[in-house]
Scaffold this motif. Structure first.
Motif, PDB file in Angstrom:
ATOM      1  N   GLU A   1       0.983  -1.199  -0.083  1.00  0.00           N
ATOM      2  CA  GLU A   1      -0.139   0.045  -0.051  1.00  0.00           C
ATOM      3  C   GLU A   1       0.934   1.242   0.054  1.00  0.00           C
ATOM      4  OE1 GLU A   1      -3.167   2.023   2.855  1.00  0.00           O
ATOM      5  OE2 GLU A   1      -3.174  -0.205   2.722  1.00  0.00           O
ATOM      6  N   LEU A   2       1.968   1.283   0.901  1.00  0.00           N
ATOM      7  CA  LEU A   2       2.891   2.535   1.008  1.00  0.00           C
ATOM      8  C   LEU A   2       3.568   2.742  -0.639  1.00  0.00           C
ATOM      9  CD1 LEU A   2       3.834   4.586   2.522  1.00  0.00           C
ATOM     10  CD2 LEU A   2       5.684   2.892   3.307  1.00  0.00           C
ATOM     11  N   HIS A   3       3.919   1.795  -1.210  1.00  0.00           N
ATOM     12  CA  HIS A   3       4.403   1.792  -2.523  1.00  0.00           C
ATOM     13  C   HIS A   3       3.524   2.363  -3.400  1.00  0.00           C
ATOM     14  CE1 HIS A   3       6.723   1.146  -6.209  1.00  0.00           C
ATOM     15  NE2 HIS A   3       7.340   0.279  -5.907  1.00  0.00           N
ATOM     16  N   PHE A   4       2.069   1.895  -3.197  1.00  0.00           N
ATOM     17  CA  PHE A   4       1.134   2.239  -4.501  1.00  0.00           C
ATOM     18  C   PHE A   4       0.897   3.649  -4.012  1.00  0.00           C
ATOM     19  CE2 PHE A   4      -3.447   2.660  -5.247  1.00  0.00           C
ATOM     20  CZ  PHE A   4      -3.317   2.318  -6.490  1.00  0.00           C
ATOM     21  N   THR A   5       0.720   4.120  -2.823  1.00  0.00           N
ATOM     22  CA  THR A   5       0.269   5.594  -2.692  1.00  0.00           C
ATOM     23  C   THR A   5       1.624   6.474  -3.173  1.00  0.00           C
ATOM     24  OG1 THR A   5       1.204   5.560  -0.257  1.00  0.00           O
ATOM     25  CG2 THR A   5      -1.146   5.210  -0.821  1.00  0.00           C
ATOM     26  N   TYR A   6       2.818   6.059  -2.915  1.00  0.00           N
ATOM     27  CA  TYR A   6       4.055   6.710  -3.458  1.00  0.00           C
ATOM     28  C   TYR A   6       3.839   6.955  -4.976  1.00  0.00           C
ATOM     29  CZ  TYR A   6       8.895   8.111  -4.470  1.00  0.00           C
ATOM     30  OH  TYR A   6       9.829   8.635  -4.924  1.00  0.00           O
ATOM     31  N   LYS A   7       3.639   5.812  -5.558  1.00  0.00           N
ATOM     32  CA  LYS A   7       3.378   6.092  -7.172  1.00  0.00           C
ATOM     33  C   LYS A   7       2.474   6.933  -7.467  1.00  0.00           C
ATOM     34  CE  LYS A   7       5.907   2.465  -9.091  1.00  0.00           C
ATOM     35  NZ  LYS A   7       6.633   2.477 -10.386  1.00  0.00           N
ATOM     36  N   ILE A   8       1.258   6.713  -6.867  1.00  0.00           N
ATOM     37  CA  ILE A   8      -0.072   7.903  -7.122  1.00  0.00           C
ATOM     38  C   ILE A   8       0.566   9.190  -7.072  1.00  0.00           C
ATOM     39  CG2 ILE A   8      -2.189   8.784  -6.523  1.00  0.00           C
ATOM     40  CD1 ILE A   8      -2.700   5.868  -5.830  1.00  0.00           C
ATOM     41  N   LYS A   9       1.396   9.482  -5.904  1.00  0.00           N
ATOM     42  CA  LYS A   9       1.844  10.678  -5.745  1.00  0.00           C
ATOM     43  C   LYS A   9       2.918  11.357  -6.625  1.00  0.00           C
ATOM     44  CE  LYS A   9       5.170  12.943  -2.824  1.00  0.00           C
ATOM     45  NZ  LYS A   9       6.212  12.588  -1.848  1.00  0.00           N
ATOM     46  N   GLN A  10       3.715  10.415  -7.042  1.00  0.00           N
ATOM     47  CA  GLN A  10       4.657  10.918  -8.156  1.00  0.00           C
ATOM     48  C   GLN A  10       4.244  11.138  -9.585  1.00  0.00           C
ATOM     49  OE1 GLN A  10       7.895  11.427  -7.854  1.00  0.00           O
ATOM     50  NE2 GLN A  10       7.812  11.005  -5.656  1.00  0.00           N
TER      51      GLN A  10
END
Length: 124
Positions: free
Chosen positions: A3-12
């Motif tokens: 989940e953390l990696h997914f949110t980071y990708k969305i933010k980027q």
């Protein structure tokens, strides 16, 4: 992908699609830094210290109208209690005065036969 990696990708992805002028970005970053500097830092307190802080904060928020209203309510209750007690005492004084000014001797009131006579007279 967690989940953390997914949110980071969305933010980027969102940051990449957002094209703001450099001046606006600097002002936004400055405003963010200012807000973070003014943000209150939570302090760990014991339960009793928190309760004392809560009570102190509530006392600070009391308005003059609320204090005056509470004072008026207390004054009204006190006045009513005093008036009611005075009325009761006045009624007892009237009864006592009527009994003492009567022609009967005091011993008649303690006589058991007199009490029976009063009850039979009251029922008639």
């Amino acid at each position: 992908m967690n989940e953390l990696h997914f949110t980071y990708k969305i933010k980027q992805h969102l940051n990449h699609g957002l094209q703001l002028p450099a001046g606006t970005l600097k002002r936004l970053e400055g405003a963010r830094q200012l807000a973070l500097a003014q943000q209150k830092v939570s302090e760990h307190q014991s339960v009793l210290a928190g309760a004392g802080s809560f009570v102190l904060h509530q006392v600070d928020n009391l308005h003059l109208k609320q204090v005056l209203l509470a004072l008026i309510v207390v004054l009204g209750i006190t006045s009513y209690t005093y008036w009611y007690a005075d009325q009761s005492i006045t009624e007892i004084e009237i009864i006592d005065s009527a009994l003492l000014s009567d022609d009967l001797p005091i011993a008649a009131f303690t006589d058991k036969g007199f009490d029976a006579w009063l009850k039979s007279s009251a029922s008639q």
